[in-house]
Design a protein around this motif. Structure first.
Motif, PDB file in Angstrom:
ATOM      1  N   ASN A   1      -3.758   6.996  -8.077  1.00  0.00           N
ATOM      2  CA  ASN A   1      -2.518   7.885  -7.835  1.00  0.00           C
ATOM      3  C   ASN A   1      -1.431   7.020  -8.249  1.00  0.00           C
TER       4      ASN A   1
ATOM      5  N   ILE B   1       0.540  -0.687  -4.232  1.00  0.00           N
ATOM      6  CA  ILE B   1       0.090   0.883  -4.158  1.00  0.00           C
ATOM      7  C   ILE B   1      -1.301   0.931  -3.417  1.00  0.00           C
ATOM      8  N   ASN B   2      -1.375   2.012  -2.938  1.00  0.00           N
ATOM      9  CA  ASN B   2      -2.689   2.206  -2.195  1.00  0.00           C
ATOM     10  C   ASN B   2      -3.628   2.553  -3.067  1.00  0.00           C
ATOM     11  N   SER B   3      -3.509   3.441  -4.441  1.00  0.00           N
ATOM     12  CA  SER B   3      -4.716   3.557  -5.166  1.00  0.00           C
ATOM     13  C   SER B   3      -4.285   3.744  -6.579  1.00  0.00           C
TER      14      SER B   3
ATOM     15  N   HIS C   1       0.813  -1.060   0.137  1.00  0.00           N
ATOM     16  CA  HIS C   1      -0.033  -0.011   0.133  1.00  0.00           C
ATOM     17  C   HIS C   1       0.812   1.188   0.043  1.00  0.00           C
TER      18      HIS C   1
ATOM     19  N   HIS D   1      -6.026  -2.704  -5.191  1.00  0.00           N
ATOM     20  CA  HIS D   1      -5.780  -1.309  -5.041  1.00  0.00           C
ATOM     21  C   HIS D   1      -4.989  -0.776  -6.296  1.00  0.00           C
TER      22      HIS D   1
ATOM     23  N   GLU E   1       2.485   7.087  -6.476  1.00  0.00           N
ATOM     24  CA  GLU E   1       2.671   5.946  -5.615  1.00  0.00           C
ATOM     25  C   GLU E   1       3.609   4.823  -6.096  1.00  0.00           C
TER      26      GLU E   1
ATOM     27  N   CYS F   1       2.202   4.856  -0.508  1.00  0.00           N
ATOM     28  CA  CYS F   1       1.514   6.147  -0.709  1.00  0.00           C
ATOM     29  C   CYS F   1       2.356   7.234  -0.033  1.00  0.00           C
ATOM     30  N   ILE F   2       1.936   8.298  -0.279  1.00  0.00           N
ATOM     31  CA  ILE F   2       2.930   9.576   0.137  1.00  0.00           C
ATOM     32  C   ILE F   2       2.765   9.391   1.823  1.00  0.00           C
ATOM     33  N   ARG F   3       1.851   9.158   2.260  1.00  0.00           N
ATOM     34  CA  ARG F   3       1.583   9.097   3.853  1.00  0.00           C
ATOM     35  C   ARG F   3       2.375   8.071   4.698  1.00  0.00           C
TER      36      ARG F   3
END
Length: 151
Positions: A59, A54-56, A13, A93, A63, A15-17
């Protein structure tokens, strides 16, 4: 004689976060690989990533850059594994949800109920339903394995 090993990763997953956490986890993973390899006399010869790298999918580019730079490439370099020995399978995802047509989705859910129907669909020229994952496949082509969709 060393045993042959496979590194199986799933549900990253990226992602930037969580980019900072992924970097730290990758370093911990390297230590675990070293320990397990030494204890079991195993040499990891392939990496399998099975879903939710990746998360999405919406994006994807940002990602995938995070996933490639913080997880995949560092592990490949650490293990001295080439692209041909990395296998990536998309998960839910990786789908660009913004491209899902709800009416088409209902039809796919109904019709893709057998192995032969799924196989025939994958060989079909249906672009609309495939559009949601085509961009991810371009990244997956960087590594080993066959494409998801036949052209």
């Amino acid at each position: 004689m060393k045993n042959i090993g496979f590194l199986h990763l799933s549900d990253i997953h990226a992602c930037i976060r969580n980019a900072g956490s992924l970097h730290a986890l990758t370093e911990l993973l390297k230590r675990d690989i070293e320990k397990i390899s030494a204890e079991s006399s195993t040499e990891i010869s392939a990496i399998c990533i099975t879903g939710d790298l990746i998360n999405s999918g919406d994006n994807l580019d940002a990602e995938m850059d995070i996933a490639l730079n913080t997880v995949i490439h560092p592990i490949m370099q650490y293990l001295n594994i080439s692209e041909e020995r990395v296998f990536v399978v998309p998960g839910n995802h990786e789908v660009k949800r913004s491209l899902i047509n709800k009416y088409l989705e209902v039809g796919l859910l109904k019709e893709l109920s057998s192995e032969s129907n799924i196989e025939n669909y994958l060989k079909s020229g249906d672009i609309e339903a495939k559009a949601r994952i085509i961009d991810f496949e371009e990244y997956a082509k960087l590594f080993g394995g066959a494409p998801v969709f036949e052209n």
